[in-house]
Enzyme design. Structure first.
Site, PDB file in Angstrom:
ATOM      1  N   GLU A 170     -13.428   8.140 -10.075  1.00 56.16           N
ATOM      2  CA  GLU A 170     -14.134   9.218 -10.753  1.00 56.16           C
ATOM      3  C   GLU A 170     -13.296   9.678 -11.935  1.00 56.16           C
ATOM      4  O   GLU A 170     -12.133   9.287 -12.084  1.00 56.16           O
ATOM      5  CB  GLU A 170     -14.455  10.371  -9.805  1.00 56.16           C
ATOM      6  CG  GLU A 170     -13.274  10.983  -9.103  1.00 56.16           C
ATOM      7  CD  GLU A 170     -13.704  12.124  -8.155  1.00 56.16           C
ATOM      8  OE1 GLU A 170     -13.486  13.282  -8.517  1.00 56.16           O
ATOM      9  OE2 GLU A 170     -14.253  11.832  -7.074  1.00 56.16           O
ATOM     10  N   HIS A 186      -3.947  -0.730  -4.515  1.00 50.99           N
ATOM     11  CA  HIS A 186      -5.408  -0.916  -4.381  1.00 50.99           C
ATOM     12  C   HIS A 186      -6.048  -0.587  -5.732  1.00 50.99           C
ATOM     13  O   HIS A 186      -7.064   0.104  -5.794  1.00 50.99           O
ATOM     14  CB  HIS A 186      -5.989   0.004  -3.301  1.00 50.99           C
ATOM     15  CG  HIS A 186      -5.405  -0.174  -1.931  1.00 50.99           C
ATOM     16  ND1 HIS A 186      -5.716  -1.234  -1.114  1.00 50.99           N
ATOM     17  CD2 HIS A 186      -4.513   0.582  -1.226  1.00 50.99           C
ATOM     18  CE1 HIS A 186      -5.063  -1.129   0.044  1.00 50.99           C
ATOM     19  NE2 HIS A 186      -4.315  -0.037  -0.003  1.00 50.99           N
ATOM     20  N   SER A 215       0.834  -1.203   0.000  1.00 55.51           N
ATOM     21  CA  SER A 215       0.000   0.000   0.000  1.00 55.51           C
ATOM     22  C   SER A 215       0.874   1.262   0.000  1.00 55.51           C
ATOM     23  O   SER A 215       1.655   1.444  -0.928  1.00 55.51           O
ATOM     24  CB  SER A 215      -0.974  -0.060   1.184  1.00 55.51           C
ATOM     25  OG  SER A 215      -1.967   0.909   1.074  1.00 55.51           O
TER      26      SER A 215
END
Lengths: 278, 278
Positions: free
Chosen positions: A149, A173, A131
């Site tokens: 988005e 991710h 991460s």
């Protein structure tokens, strides 16, 4: 493998949420490369690292990694403390857990702690990160940018990372948070840099200017070298990204990529004769 | 535009959640092409269409579309009813709202209603569709597939759509729901088909074998024609997709794509002299 020998160890760069309960494919790959040596769990990225160590201790313990110690620094002044540095003595590897990548770079960047970690790696030790700990591996790292988005030109924030892997920008991710837009936005700004988006429970193992994929998800490689048009330089910050002729590779476990030629590589053929029939 | 003349009207294919309160760029594009004629709002995709008509009536009313009627069919038997067909008489366009694309294809596919809608379009009428109403426009439509997670080979369900736009597969709510994986999975199965992923509040206007983008988001075009390797045929259903050398275009408002050559097109230059300085 190559004639240009290097003693640098492997980098294991993980897209987050690696399996800690089942087959633990990724953590096993870390464990195997320690040869029984000490692993330092650097929880520096987290503002509240409670519980991280215990979770990794359990998972790594089951894989035979018994010498696991935690390295945390609350603030930059602590990087000068000798007992912190002592944790790294004789370590066979360092594993950066998740949180905020800016905490890693701002707290340990250009400190004795960072120098020591880099030395461990240069002398053949393993460096792993998941991460935020993955993002920080590249020379320029993704810090902020909208997920799930439409990507706007002004959305992205980048910052210098630890620079362990060059000319690559890493996102994590990746499928789970819908990050193709922001990774494209990053490589649009500088097509010299290859975009590498890593799904959760998925990792790349970087060795000798190439990497292989392990784990259950995919790795997206975004190559903007052949891009024929983009609006990155003319557009206003709220403009939607436009970019023609991006090359995209989707890699699964076993696939590889040569970081010099930027060409994907099929999984290596099994050397021990024919596989059993399915 | 082209010498091969056609009387087919435009297709306006919308990625969902088009603006109904502000500038209404997309609904305005629909309204402008009606030339004052009747618009039929087909809410067939929805299991519970209450409120759809009122929302569109308000938005289209503000754009001067005063002759708006709703077409709903609860089940296939109703497609034979003369009062349903009468709603389509003299219509200048049909707008499919969202819901489940299988409801559209299963309830009106190969019925007098579908034949009449197709005829309106062939004679120059507008066909528009948002969300499920967008997916149904292609010959093969996406029906189900995981969003925002690693794409597995067996994840995808496709079905025949209305076939108004050929050799294209459309996905919607694209950035918002993280759907690049499933669109890649679809084109991997058949690289003849071009993948078109449309963000929310974004549309393509298809006319004469080309389209232009309007709205606030991006359109992702995924071209698998040059793919050099993929595991689509050998892999098991739970395998992660692997595919090398996909061509990807990210298009913003004004950009276009030639559907025959598959080449993106820059926005047309303004014909009325130089633009004002920024």
């Amino acid at each position: 493998m190559t004639t240009a020998s290097t003693t640098e160890g492997p980098l294991i760069i993980i897209g987050g949420h690696e399996d800690k309960e089942g087959d633990k494919v990724i953590l096993k790959a870390v464990a195997e490369r320690l040869n029984g040596g000490r692993l330092v769990l650097a929880t520096i990225a987290s503002h509240a690292p409670d519980g991280y160590f215990e979770a990794y201790q359990k998972a790594f313990g089951a894989l035979g990694v018994t010498d696991l110690v935690e390295l945390y620094v609350q603030d930059r002044a602590e990087t000068q403390e000798s007992d912190k540095l002592a944790l790294l003595e004789g370590a066979a590897g360092v594993f950066f857990s998740g949180g905020d990548q800016l905490r890693i770079s701002s707290q340990i960047g250009d400190t004795p702690i960072e120098a020591r970690i880099r030395q461990i790696w240069r002398e053949g030790g393993v460096l792993a990160g998941t991460s935020a700990g993955a993002s920080v591996m590249s020379d320029t790292m993704m810090v902020r940018g909208a997920s799930a988005e439409t990507h706007r030109l002004g959305d992205l924030r980048m910052a210098p990372g630890l620079g362990l892997v060059r000319d690559v920008i890493i996102d994590q991710h990746f499928a789970e948070r819908g990050r193709i837009g922001r990774l494209l936005g990053a490589v649009a700004q500088s097509p010299r840099v290859l975009g590498v988006g890593i799904d959760e429970d998925t990792a790349i193992i970087v060795e000798s200017d190439a990497f292989r994929v392990i784990g259950s998800g995919a790795v997206y490689v975004v190559d903007a070298e052949g891009v024929t048009a983009s609006n990155i330089a003319e557009g206003r910050p709220d403009n939607t990204l436009s970019m023609f002729d991006v090359r995209l590779h989707v890699l699964a476990s076993g696939d590889g990529l040569d970081l010099i030629t930027r060409r994907p590589q099929d999984p290596p053929k099994a050397a021990e004769g024919p596989r059993s029939a399915a």
